[in-house]
Motif scaffolding. Structure first.
Motif, mmCIF file in Angstrom:
data_model
loop_
_atom_site.group_PDB
_atom_site.id
_atom_site.type_symbol
_atom_site.label_atom_id
_atom_site.label_comp_id
_atom_site.label_asym_id
_atom_site.label_seq_id
_atom_site.Cartn_x
_atom_site.Cartn_y
_atom_site.Cartn_z
ATOM 1 N N LEU A 114 39.992 5.888 -47.356
ATOM 2 C CA LEU A 114 39.033 6.055 -46.265
ATOM 3 C C LEU A 114 38.065 7.202 -46.537
ATOM 4 O O LEU A 114 36.931 7.179 -46.065
ATOM 5 N N ASP A 115 38.490 8.174 -47.310
ATOM 6 C CA ASP A 115 37.545 9.228 -47.706
ATOM 7 C C ASP A 115 36.428 8.630 -48.562
ATOM 8 O O ASP A 115 35.261 8.967 -48.396
ATOM 9 N N LYS A 116 36.805 7.730 -49.453
ATOM 10 C CA LYS A 116 35.802 7.092 -50.312
ATOM 11 C C LYS A 116 34.898 6.172 -49.484
ATOM 12 O O LYS A 116 33.681 6.133 -49.690
ATOM 13 N N VAL A 117 35.501 5.438 -48.547
ATOM 14 C CA VAL A 117 34.689 4.569 -47.672
ATOM 15 C C VAL A 117 33.653 5.424 -46.944
ATOM 16 O O VAL A 117 32.468 5.086 -46.893
ATOM 17 N N GLU A 118 34.100 6.545 -46.419
ATOM 18 C CA GLU A 118 33.190 7.417 -45.670
ATOM 19 C C GLU A 118 32.058 7.915 -46.566
ATOM 20 O O GLU A 118 30.890 7.906 -46.179
ATOM 21 N N GLN A 119 32.420 8.289 -47.783
ATOM 22 C CA GLN A 119 31.400 8.783 -48.714
ATOM 23 C C GLN A 119 30.396 7.671 -49.062
ATOM 24 O O GLN A 119 29.189 7.902 -49.121
ATOM 25 N N MET A 120 30.921 6.449 -49.264
ATOM 26 C CA MET A 120 30.036 5.310 -49.566
ATOM 27 C C MET A 120 29.094 5.032 -48.399
ATOM 28 O O MET A 120 27.918 4.742 -48.591
ATOM 29 N N PHE A 121 29.619 5.108 -47.188
ATOM 30 C CA PHE A 121 28.779 4.843 -46.007
ATOM 31 C C PHE A 121 27.683 5.901 -45.867
ATOM 32 O O PHE A 121 26.561 5.594 -45.465
ATOM 33 N N GLU A 122 28.035 7.136 -46.204
ATOM 34 C CA GLU A 122 27.035 8.207 -46.138
ATOM 35 C C GLU A 122 25.944 7.978 -47.172
ATOM 36 O O GLU A 122 24.762 8.105 -46.900
ATOM 37 N N GLN A 123 26.390 7.626 -48.364
ATOM 38 C CA GLN A 123 25.465 7.515 -49.487
ATOM 39 C C GLN A 123 24.599 6.252 -49.425
ATOM 40 O O GLN A 123 23.455 6.269 -49.866
ATOM 41 N N TYR A 124 25.167 5.173 -48.904
ATOM 42 C CA TYR A 124 24.453 3.887 -48.908
ATOM 43 C C TYR A 124 24.324 3.346 -47.488
ATOM 44 O O TYR A 124 25.211 2.630 -47.014
ATOM 45 N N PRO A 125 23.218 3.649 -46.817
ATOM 46 C CA PRO A 125 23.076 3.237 -45.413
ATOM 47 C C PRO A 125 22.958 1.714 -45.235
ATOM 48 O O PRO A 125 23.031 1.225 -44.112
ATOM 49 N N ASN A 126 22.822 0.994 -46.356
ATOM 50 C CA ASN A 126 22.643 -0.457 -46.275
ATOM 51 C C ASN A 126 23.964 -1.223 -46.429
ATOM 52 O O ASN A 126 23.973 -2.435 -46.545
ATOM 53 N N ILE A 127 25.101 -0.508 -46.413
ATOM 54 C CA ILE A 127 26.411 -1.167 -46.482
ATOM 55 C C ILE A 127 26.987 -1.316 -45.085
ATOM 56 O O ILE A 127 26.951 -0.381 -44.288
ATOM 57 N N VAL A 128 27.571 -2.492 -44.820
ATOM 58 C CA VAL A 128 28.308 -2.739 -43.580
ATOM 59 C C VAL A 128 29.720 -3.150 -43.979
ATOM 60 O O VAL A 128 29.887 -3.944 -44.909
ATOM 61 N N GLY A 129 30.733 -2.631 -43.325
ATOM 62 C CA GLY A 129 32.111 -2.945 -43.689
ATOM 63 C C GLY A 129 32.706 -4.040 -42.817
ATOM 64 O O GLY A 129 32.541 -4.027 -41.609
ATOM 65 N N GLU A 130 33.393 -4.980 -43.470
ATOM 66 C CA GLU A 130 34.101 -6.041 -42.728
ATOM 67 C C GLU A 130 35.594 -5.727 -42.845
ATOM 68 O O GLU A 130 36.055 -5.283 -43.900
ATOM 69 N N LEU A 131 36.330 -5.927 -41.767
ATOM 70 C CA LEU A 131 37.643 -5.284 -41.646
ATOM 71 C C LEU A 131 38.875 -6.159 -41.904
ATOM 72 O O LEU A 131 40.002 -5.675 -41.755
ATOM 73 N N SER A 132 38.713 -7.433 -42.289
ATOM 74 C CA SER A 132 39.910 -8.241 -42.506
ATOM 75 C C SER A 132 40.744 -7.670 -43.658
ATOM 76 O O SER A 132 40.208 -7.077 -44.588
ATOM 77 N N TYR A 133 42.048 -7.867 -43.568
ATOM 78 C CA TYR A 133 42.998 -7.431 -44.611
ATOM 79 C C TYR A 133 43.026 -5.914 -44.834
ATOM 80 O O TYR A 133 43.537 -5.469 -45.863
ATOM 81 N N ARG A 134 42.484 -5.129 -43.898
ATOM 82 C CA ARG A 134 42.673 -3.682 -44.005
ATOM 83 C C ARG A 134 43.993 -3.384 -43.306
ATOM 84 O O ARG A 134 44.028 -3.126 -42.101
#
Ligand SMILES: [Zn+2]
Length: 276
Positions: free
Chosen positions: A183-203
């Motif tokens: 989740l730290d990496k997810v957060e960093q990716m979201f900060e760095q790339y505003p054009n990413i949206v996360g889909e939550l199945s299988y989390r």
């Protein structure tokens, strides 16, 4: 406790179940579903619609192998359930392993499907690590960017970053939000790339014993505009679990403030694809 006037207490008692009830009934945008050819023997297109109505899935991002599954669902023209079609670059199941590696059959299929002019995105496709530097992956990323299409990628963070280097600014739905990405990496990716949206199945780390993971809650509340839910009916048995999957999402949504819950449930998909 005794300071709470009796009238207020009874009003609260009246409203709490109503609030829970409202969450139960909020429609869900299913951002990850497949009506693959094997599922046809257990569920027909009208039965798919019935199931969606039963669990209050109010709109769907459909991506099927082959794409006929999506087209057949759209052909029913259900006025209450808009379908957002994505072009899946797979004719057969094994294509998921090599669709990007000089697979002429897939390339011709994609070309032919694109001519329909109906698709809002390309995916879900699978790609990991350095495979994302394959020329065909780069081509698809640039094509998506040029045509204003979304990508729907089942990928590790390395592949996502490679895709975004091919076509900076391309909009990407990250299937399973990386599935096991920290989740730290997810957060960093979201900060760095505003054009990413996360889909939550299988989390699988979203909740434990019915309680929303506090770290996830923090992320969902930091980016309430950038998460989507999905059933991911990738194998036929998943169709029998749709009710349970949706109930799980509703349990999680009920632990979020109503506005964030509404966005993640439906509002984000609605805004991304201009649904009513
Ligand atoms: Zn999938």
């Amino acid at each position: 406790m005794s300071a709470l006037p009796r009238a207020a207490a009874s009003l609260l008692a009246l409203l709490l179940p109503l609030a829970a009830h409202a969450t139960q009934l909020a429609p869900i945008f299913d951002a990850h579903m497949h009506y693959n050819v094997e599922a046809r023997s257990v569920i027909s297109p009208p039965q798919v619609l019935d199931l969606w109505r039963k669990v209050d899935i109010g709109a769907v991002l459909a991506t099927s192998r082959p794409n006929d599954g999506t087209l057949d669902l759209m052909a029913l023209k259900a006025p209450d359930i808009p379908i957002v079609p994505f072009l899946r670059p797979y004719l057969r199941q094994p294509d998921r392993y090599d669709w990007f590696g000089n697979n002429r059959e897939v390339e011709q299929y994609v070309e032919q499907e694109l001519r329909r002019g109906i698709y809002r995105g390309i995916g879900e496709f699978h790609i990991f690590g350095a495979d994302a530097d394959a020329p065909y992956m780069a081509k698809i990323a640039r094509l998506a960017k040029d045509r204003g299409l979304w990508l729907h990628a089942h990928a590790d963070e390395d592949a996502v970053e490679r895709i975004l280097r091919h076509a900076p600014g391309v909009r990407l739905i990250w299937a399973h939000t990386g599935m096991s990405t920290s989740l730290d990496k997810v957060e960093q990716m979201f900060e760095q790339y505003p054009n990413i949206v996360g889909e939550l199945s299988y989390r699988g780390d979203l909740e434990q014993d019915g309680v929303l993971n506090p770290r996830w809650k923090q992320l969902l509340l930091k980016y309430p505009d950038r998460f989507l839910l999905g059933t991911d009916t990738w194998i036929t048995p998943r169709w029998g679990q749709v009710e349970e999957i949706i109930a799980g999402y509703r349990r999680i949504l009920a632990q979020l403030p109503p506005e964030a819950a509404r966005k993640i449930a439906y509002g984000n998909g609605q805004a991304m694809f201009g649904l009513r």
